[in-house]
Design a protein around this motif. Structure first.
Motif, mmCIF file in Angstrom:
data_model
loop_
_atom_site.group_PDB
_atom_site.id
_atom_site.type_symbol
_atom_site.label_atom_id
_atom_site.label_comp_id
_atom_site.label_asym_id
_atom_site.label_seq_id
_atom_site.Cartn_x
_atom_site.Cartn_y
_atom_site.Cartn_z
ATOM 1 N N GLU A 143 53.455 103.980 73.199
ATOM 2 C CA GLU A 143 52.998 103.566 74.536
ATOM 3 C C GLU A 143 54.019 102.677 75.227
ATOM 4 O O GLU A 143 54.153 102.700 76.443
ATOM 5 C CB GLU A 143 51.642 102.858 74.440
ATOM 6 N N ARG A 150 53.582 97.411 77.725
ATOM 7 C CA ARG A 150 54.563 96.772 76.852
ATOM 8 C C ARG A 150 53.819 96.086 75.725
ATOM 9 O O ARG A 150 53.221 95.043 75.918
ATOM 10 C CB ARG A 150 55.371 95.755 77.674
ATOM 11 N N GLN A 151 53.776 96.713 74.534
ATOM 12 C CA GLN A 151 53.079 96.098 73.408
ATOM 13 C C GLN A 151 53.897 94.896 72.953
ATOM 14 O O GLN A 151 55.122 94.896 73.021
ATOM 15 C CB GLN A 151 52.918 97.107 72.271
ATOM 16 N N HIS A 152 53.189 93.873 72.500
ATOM 17 C CA HIS A 152 53.852 92.600 72.257
ATOM 18 C C HIS A 152 54.876 92.659 71.141
ATOM 19 O O HIS A 152 55.708 91.786 71.030
ATOM 20 C CB HIS A 152 52.799 91.541 71.923
ATOM 21 N N PRO A 202 43.810 93.692 70.416
ATOM 22 C CA PRO A 202 45.203 93.706 70.880
ATOM 23 C C PRO A 202 45.962 92.414 70.571
ATOM 24 O O PRO A 202 45.355 91.340 70.504
ATOM 25 C CB PRO A 202 45.054 93.865 72.392
ATOM 26 N N GLY A 203 47.265 92.534 70.406
ATOM 27 C CA GLY A 203 48.121 91.364 70.179
ATOM 28 C C GLY A 203 47.939 90.294 71.254
ATOM 29 O O GLY A 203 47.794 89.110 70.925
ATOM 30 N N PRO A 204 47.938 90.679 72.539
ATOM 31 C CA PRO A 204 47.741 89.654 73.583
ATOM 32 C C PRO A 204 46.302 89.131 73.641
ATOM 33 O O PRO A 204 45.943 88.378 74.547
ATOM 34 C CB PRO A 204 48.121 90.374 74.880
ATOM 35 N N PHE A 239 34.895 103.366 68.326
ATOM 36 C CA PHE A 239 36.257 102.995 67.941
ATOM 37 C C PHE A 239 36.526 101.526 68.281
ATOM 38 O O PHE A 239 37.124 100.793 67.524
ATOM 39 C CB PHE A 239 37.247 103.903 68.678
ATOM 40 N N ALA A 274 43.314 106.267 69.441
ATOM 41 C CA ALA A 274 43.577 105.405 70.604
ATOM 42 C C ALA A 274 44.457 106.070 71.668
ATOM 43 O O ALA A 274 44.683 105.486 72.722
ATOM 44 C CB ALA A 274 44.194 104.064 70.198
ATOM 45 N N MET A 316 42.515 101.551 77.373
ATOM 46 C CA MET A 316 41.353 100.917 76.756
ATOM 47 C C MET A 316 41.207 99.457 77.168
ATOM 48 O O MET A 316 40.138 99.008 77.532
ATOM 49 C CB MET A 316 41.428 101.079 75.249
ATOM 50 N N GLU A 317 42.298 98.715 77.095
ATOM 51 C CA GLU A 317 42.282 97.347 77.592
ATOM 52 C C GLU A 317 42.559 97.399 79.100
ATOM 53 O O GLU A 317 43.000 98.414 79.605
ATOM 54 C CB GLU A 317 43.371 96.516 76.900
HETATM 55 P P1 XMP Z 1 45.362 100.807 75.492
HETATM 56 O O1 XMP Z 1 44.828 99.642 76.281
HETATM 57 O O2 XMP Z 1 46.846 100.929 75.583
HETATM 58 O O3 XMP Z 1 45.049 100.423 73.992
HETATM 59 O O4 XMP Z 1 44.657 102.080 75.761
HETATM 60 C C1 XMP Z 1 45.204 101.294 72.897
HETATM 61 C C2 XMP Z 1 44.908 100.504 71.648
HETATM 62 O O5 XMP Z 1 45.946 99.521 71.446
HETATM 63 C C3 XMP Z 1 45.413 98.219 71.494
HETATM 64 N N1 XMP Z 1 46.394 97.395 72.231
HETATM 65 C C4 XMP Z 1 47.283 96.629 71.620
HETATM 66 N N2 XMP Z 1 47.474 96.382 70.324
HETATM 67 N N3 XMP Z 1 49.271 94.946 70.891
HETATM 68 C C5 XMP Z 1 48.458 95.512 69.957
HETATM 69 O O6 XMP Z 1 48.636 95.247 68.768
HETATM 70 C C6 XMP Z 1 49.140 95.152 72.227
HETATM 71 O O7 XMP Z 1 49.874 94.615 73.027
HETATM 72 C C7 XMP Z 1 48.084 96.036 72.601
HETATM 73 N N4 XMP Z 1 47.639 96.478 73.802
HETATM 74 C C8 XMP Z 1 46.611 97.326 73.543
HETATM 75 C C9 XMP Z 1 44.088 98.333 72.187
HETATM 76 O O8 XMP Z 1 43.201 97.294 71.803
HETATM 77 C C10 XMP Z 1 43.623 99.693 71.733
HETATM 78 O O9 XMP Z 1 43.072 99.668 70.428
#
Ligand code: XMP
Length: 319
Positions: A143, A150-152, A202-204, A239, A274, A316-317
């Protein structure tokens, strides 16, 4: 490196191989890792302790944006597994870094920099460690590289060399797996079910669930709504489920008077990996109870909605 699917994964072999790799890379030096209590960082903590024993220092960074009671709970679970976890109080540092920021990607960047540059930079220096172990998985990389979010915890794939930027090397033993694979590994490592089957977070952290500025007060609102949501939806086989605090306020009424208050959105997702997701068809009774409890128990909330769009085009977030 190639993906290892959950079906193709042999957890015991995988664990043996990763333990050898971590020992080989760290040699007789020290390493550190941050445990959040999620399945990824928990699996990495156990792998690292198998490989390095006391030469791995595990920290729980209390960034002020975790869920209710998390630091105490995670420290106690790992104590039972024989792993000492040190809690670092970095709450003020994180809130200072997020002050005034409303843009989602800027908010993520502020959290990333505070974690990796400030807090880990200091811990690495103090401990003398040269390596940081972390639980990045393949979905995080996908992603981020696709520019969606931007994943942390993703650096090399974006052309960022952690050693040059932060002064330490990063080891990522789970990078070939997705969530379902990590759960198998975590179970094989002897982690309790409450950890290996834990829903993703999520990390954030809760900052990903506050639209607009993540102030201590707004985080507290979403923290309380999250606790209620997790309690009420605990038996739903979904989930992931979450509460989100919207930026706009809406006109409500309480005791016959106007109450211009906050709006909480509930999301509950059915998903396998996810990458795509659908809202769970929750019963109206459950939705009623959520609305009633959140408007009564969380100060300032006058509206509760349920997210009904799929991913894509949603994610998702919300941040
Ligand atoms: P999104 O929001 O991208 O989330 O559809 C997909 C999955 O990833 C998780 N998520 C994260 N996990 N660091 C993480 O470790 C992040 O920055 C982050 N952003 C989203 C989210 O909770 C979902 O399970």
């Amino acid at each position: 490196m190639d993906e290892i699917t959950a079906e193709a994964l042999n957890p015991e072999e995988f664990i043996k191989q990763k333990v050898d790799e971590i020992s080989g890379t760290v040699g007789d030096g020290l390493a550190i890792n941050a445990l959040s209590g999620g399945v990824d960082s928990s699996a990495v903590t156990m792998l690292g302790h198998r490989a390095l024993g006391d030469r791995l220092k595990t920290y729980f960074i209390d960034n002020g944006i975790m869920r209710q009671g998390e630091p105490e709970r995670i420290v106690s679970v790992f104590k039972d597994l024989g792993v000492h976890v040190e809690v670092i109080d970095a709450r003020t540092e994180f809130f200072d870094a997020m002050r005034g920021i409303t843009d989602p990607e800027e908010k993520r960047e502020a959290i990333t920099q505070t974690f990796y540059r400030d807090v880990f930079g200091r811990l690495v220096k103090e401990s003398g460690a040269k390596h940081l172990l972390q639980g990045t998985i393949l979905t995080d990389v996908d992603e981020t590289v696709a520019g969606i979010k931007r994943q942390h915890n993703v650096f090399l794939q974006l052309g960022i060399d952690p050693e040059k930027t932060f002064g330490y090397k990063i080891i990522e033993p789970l990078i070939q797996l997705r969530k379902d694979g990590v759960r198998k590994v975590a179970e094989a490592l002897g982690l309790p079910e409450e950890i290996y089957n834990r829903m993703p977070f999520p990390g954030p952290a809760l900052a990903a669930r506050v639209i607009g500025e993540a102030t201590p007060e707004r985080i507290e609102t979403v923290r309380q709504a999250t606790a209620i949501t997790e309690e009420e939806l605990a038996d739903v086989r979904a989930f992931q489920y979450m509460a989100i605090l919207h930026e706009d306020r809406v006109t409500g009424m309480r005791n016959g008077e106007r109450d211009y208050g906050a709006q909480i959105e509930i999301r509950c997702w059915d998903s396998v990996d996810a990458r795509t997701a659908r809202p769970t068809r929750l019963s109206y009774d459950l939705l009623d109870r959520l609305a009633e409890r959140i408007t009564n128990e969380v100060p300032g909330v006058v509206s509760v909605t349920y997210g009904i769009a799929t991913k894509p085009p949603s994610t998702m977030e919300v941040v």
